[in-house]
Design a protein around this motif. Structure first.
Motif, short mmCIF file in Angstrom:
data_model
loop_
_atom_site.label_atom_id
_atom_site.label_comp_id
_atom_site.label_asym_id
_atom_site.label_seq_id
_atom_site.Cartn_x
_atom_site.Cartn_y
_atom_site.Cartn_z
N LEU A 1 38.79 -1.71 8.29
CA LEU A 1 39.29 -1.26 6.95
C LEU A 1 40.44 -0.18 6.97
CD1 LEU A 1 37.97 -2.29 3.82
CD2 LEU A 1 39.40 -4.14 4.76
N GLY B 1 43.62 -0.56 9.38
CA GLY B 1 44.45 -1.90 8.12
C GLY B 1 44.02 -3.33 8.44
N LYS B 2 42.72 -3.52 9.51
CA LYS B 2 42.65 -5.09 9.64
C LYS B 2 41.88 -5.50 8.36
CE LYS B 2 42.03 -4.04 14.79
NZ LYS B 2 40.69 -3.31 14.87
N PRO B 3 41.85 -6.96 8.35
CA PRO B 3 40.78 -7.18 7.04
C PRO B 3 39.61 -7.39 7.34
CG PRO B 3 42.55 -9.18 8.26
CD PRO B 3 42.95 -7.73 9.55
N ALA B 4 38.99 -7.29 6.78
CA ALA B 4 37.07 -6.95 6.59
C ALA B 4 36.66 -8.22 6.34
CB ALA B 4 36.69 -6.16 6.19
N GLN B 5 35.63 -9.25 7.03
CA GLN B 5 35.29 -10.24 6.36
C GLN B 5 34.06 -10.42 5.65
OE1 GLN B 5 35.38 -13.97 7.27
NE2 GLN B 5 37.36 -13.87 7.18
N GLU C 1 48.85 -6.01 9.26
CA GLU C 1 48.36 -4.68 9.20
C GLU C 1 47.85 -3.91 7.76
OE1 GLU C 1 48.77 -3.05 12.13
OE2 GLU C 1 48.38 -4.72 12.36
N PRO D 1 45.24 -3.77 5.24
CA PRO D 1 43.48 -3.01 4.69
C PRO D 1 43.38 -4.63 4.21
CG PRO D 1 44.40 -1.74 3.51
CD PRO D 1 45.26 -1.88 4.78
N ARG D 2 42.47 -5.27 4.34
CA ARG D 2 42.35 -6.34 2.89
C ARG D 2 40.77 -6.69 3.21
NH1 ARG D 2 45.48 -9.55 5.16
NH2 ARG D 2 43.64 -11.44 5.87
N ASP E 1 38.23 -10.08 3.03
CA ASP E 1 38.38 -11.54 2.79
C ASP E 1 36.51 -11.82 2.07
OD1 ASP E 1 40.97 -11.63 3.22
OD2 ASP E 1 40.70 -11.95 5.52
#
Lengths: 384, 381
Positions: A110, A113-117, B164, B166-167, B169
């Motif tokens: 995060l 800036g990346k998605p985290a699952q 780019e 943050p997210r 999922d």
């Protein structure tokens, strides 16, 4: 039809009920207990779902994320576990309903800036509750995401949080629950139970009343008398209507006093429709009694014949509009749906004669129909 | 307990089965309960939000408002169309033609662009709590997605750049019933409820029938102990109900609803047999306190209600009020449901369910001994 004969028959029937004290007491206790148990017992409120968290990341961010779940009133936090596989047994035993797994590198991803699952495992046994959990988890995550995004832009573009918030005002969704403001399931199911219980109980009592005479043989007195089928059926039904009307009035009051449901509509309408409804329910019982010979069969068929339509096809569990075509037909073929509309209309929606008079018409139609069928099916000659 | 003892038991069991098979309506009703009733329960009730009819009052008629409405997607929602007057909306809601009405305020888009917080109203029919809950949750989610997308668009983030940001999922896995097939849950639940009802009712009915006709006097002067009189009746009920449950599983659950039977059939039948034993004790008790079948029926239902409701068949234990949670261990159905779902959907073996099985057996034995004692008292044998 001779009124005096009918009244004599009713009096005889009443005495018979009155003298069987177990039966008489049960006739009053039974509907009340059934309504209390069903009303208090069938809850569709989704709260306090027990869950555990497996946090492989153990960072501030992951704790912040978990905290959103722990503090939610929908969930009941049962602790952290070391490994996801530890949860298998807890889920299998239904001690917890879902598991939240936060992977390692959650905060690292995060922050870059990346998605985290993250992963959830939800017990799918109670389908409705599983989909509610799924919805809550998604909503909590979506909320967390928008905070993340705001923080991210604030940092990246060097704007302060206040400025950002001014640029990005979120839309809030304000839900107003009509008719049942707090979405209390007892208001709906509790008042709905009047419809269910008072279809089952009068039908069963009336069916047993006739079949008991068949079994004991006392019906031959009727066969040999000058009483016509119409007089017999009418005389037989009156005491049951009286008992059931007292019952339905008690239940209607109990919905307000014990379930704390509001009553917003016209009382006179409800009182009339209650009478017609219990009469048609008792008439269903009489129709059933003309088909069967033994009390056991009468009771079973009265149960099946009323419980299922009242539970499944009345709109109590699912609205008639979203039923399949056959189910819709079945819904319209019973008085249950019409009475439920009256109950919810008068209790919750504040409706009265103006909106609901057609329903009264239909229920009266059912009453006449059942009465007619029972009279036609009642033969004074024993089949050889 | 010698050979003769067992032969008597066998002969009497045979008599009970013969008697049952001659009451055609009872046989038909039993078969119906195990097939038709289970089928209807599985097919009939849906606790899902499917094509919920939704109307909207879009006072803004802008790009943003249309975009928001677009988020209400099938299969959950069926967006019916624009309503102009609040009174029409209320009328449609009153008559249950719509489940909810979305109210988008004028200047919705302008406020959004200027960073002023806006509020969308959602009038939702709360009379059906299940649908109310689901509809609220899904629209809330739609709103959250709208906000997220709007935010990205405002910050002029292109889809490529969006990666780019943050997210979190969430990969949501629904265990045991991945497609959320409600028919599995309802049909299994109903099958177990039918088991409860019939093991209570049939046991009581078989005994009371003899009382009503006076044939019980014949039995009590025969060289039989109360146990010898009652055991065959319970064995007969066991046999009938195990056949019934086999019918349910092999005729309805597996072929029609495609329920994935994960565990062992043998274990499930064993558990069911213990369950019938447990409930039949209560049946005996009912038989001793009632004089005729009408009373049996009414008392059975009275007892049945709390058994079913405390079991977690409709409401799982965690959702019950506390006083109710304290009582669930009294309901034999609670153990049966736990074990039944465990074996059928979760594939649990004996090592997971043994505590439940033991508890059920213990509860059953208490009920059974109690039933026999009452019976002995009544007939002084």
């Amino acid at each position: 039809m001779n009124i005096r004969k009918i009244l004599t028959l009713s009096k005889k029937e009443w005495l018979e009920i009155w003298r069987d004290r177990v039966y008489f007491t049960m006739a009053f206790i039974f509907p009340f207990v059934m309504m209390m148990v069903l009303g208090f017992g069938m809850s569709f409120d989704v709260e306090k779902m027990p869950f555990v968290i497996v946090d492989y990341d153990q960072s501030d961010l992951s704790r912040e994320y978990s905290h959103k779940f722990i503090s939610s009133r929908y969930f009941d936090y049962k602790g952290h576990l070391k490994k996801a596989s530890d949860a298998d047994e807890l889920i299998a035993k239904a001690d917890i309903r879902f598991l939240l797994v936060i992977p390692p590198e959650f905060s690292k991803n995060l922050k870059q800036g990346k998605p985290a699952q993250v992963q959830t495992q939800i017990d799918g046994q109670f389908t409705y509750r599983a989909s509610m959990v799924k919805g809550y988890v998604s909503a909590i995550t979506a909320h967390f995401n928008s905070e993340l995004t705001q923080d991210w832009f604030a940092k990246k573009r060097g704007i302060s949080k206040q400025e950002l918030q001014a640029m990005l005002a979120p839309v809030t969704l304000q839900t107003h629950y009509l008719y049942n403001n707090e979405l209390k399931s007892i208001w709906s199911t509790g008042t709905g139970m009047i419809m269910l219980v008072m279809l089952v109980a009068p039908a069963m009592l009336a069916a047993l009343g006739v079949v008991r005479e068949k079994e004991s043989g006392s019906i031959f007195n009727i066969y040999a008398s000058t009483v016509t089928p119409a007089e017999f059926i009418t005389g037989k039904i009156l005491p049951y209507i009286l008992i059931s009307y007292i019952n339905i009035s008690i239940l209607s009051l109990a919905a307000v006093l014990l379930f704390e449901a509001p009553f917003k509509g016209e009382l006179s309408l409800l009182m009339v429709s209650n009478l017609l409804y219990v009469a048609s329910a008792a008439a269903i019982g009489l129709v059933i009694s003309t088909f069967v010979k033994s009390q056991a069969a009468a009771a079973l068929i009265a149960m099946i014949g009323t419980m299922i339509p009242a539970m499944m096809y009345s709109g109590l569990m699912m609205p008639v509009a979203s039923m399949a075509a056959e189910a819709k037909i079945e819904a319209h073929a019973f008085p249950a749906m019409y009475q439920l509309e009256i109950l919810w209309g008068t209790y919750l929606k504040g409706q009265g004669w103006q909106e609901l008079w057609p329903n009264l018409f239909v229920i009266t139609g059912f009453l006449l129909l059942y009465w007619g069928v029972a009279v036609l099916r009642f033969h004074k000659r024993v089949k050889a | 307990m010698n050979w003769l003892w067992w032969r008597r038991i066998f002969a009497l069991t045979q008599k009970e089965l013969l008697q049952f098979s001659r009451d055609l309506i009872l046989v038909v009703a039993t078969i119906y309960f195990f097939t038709g009733e289970v089928y209807i329960a599985g097919k009939g009730v849906s606790l899902e939000l499917v094509k919920a009819p939704i109307g909207y009052m879009d006072h803004d008629q802008s790009l943003a408002s249309r975009e928001w409405l677009n988020k209400l997607r099938p299969p959950y929602f069926d967006v019916k169309g624009q309503i102009t007057e609040q009174s029409t909306a209320l009328k449609l809601l009153d008559s249950s033609q719509l489940l909810g009405v979305i109210d988008i305020p004028p200047n919705f888009q302008r406020d959004l662009l200027n960073g002023r917080p806006t509020e969308i109203g959602f009038q939702l029919d709360g009379s059906n709590v299940v649908l109310g809950n689901l509809a609220n949750s899904y629209t809330g989610l739609a709103n959250a997605y709208f906000n997220q997308e709007w935010m990205l668009k405002q910050m002029k983030v292109t889809p490529a750049q969006a990666l780019e940001v943050p997210r979190v999922d969430v990969r949501q896995m629904i265990l045991f019933n991945p497609e959320g097939n409600n028919a599995w849950f309802m049909s299994i639940s109903e099958m177990m409820t039918v088991m409860t009802m019939l093991s209570l009712f049939l046991t009581a009915a078989i005994v009371v029938k003899e009382k009503e006709r006076g044939t019980i006097e014949q039995l009590s002067i025969a060289p039989l102990t109360p146990l010898q009189i009652l055991l065959p009746k319970i064995l007969a009920v066991e046999l009938i109900l195990l056949c019934g449950i086999a019918l349910s599983i092999f005729v309805v659950l597996l072929p029609v609803f495609k329920v994935p039977f994960q565990g062992s059939f043998f274990l499930f039948f064993l558990v069911s047999a213990v369950y019938v034993y447990a409930v039949s004790g209560l049946g005996l008790f009912i038989a001793t306190i009632s004089k005729n079948l009408a009373q049996v029926m009414i008392i059975s239902i009275l007892l049945l209600m709390p058994i079913i409701l405390l079991s977690g068949a409709f409401t799982p234990p965690e959702a019950m009020p506390e006083w109710e949670q304290a009582l669930i261990w009294l309901s034999p159905l609670y153990y049966y449901i736990n074990m039944g779902y465990g074996i059928i959907l979760k594939g649990s073996g004996l090592e997971i369910i043994w505590q439940n099985l033991l508890a059920l057996f213990a509860l059953g034995t208490v009920l059974f001994l109690f039933g026999i004692r009452q019976f002995k008292k009544q007939f002084g044998a």
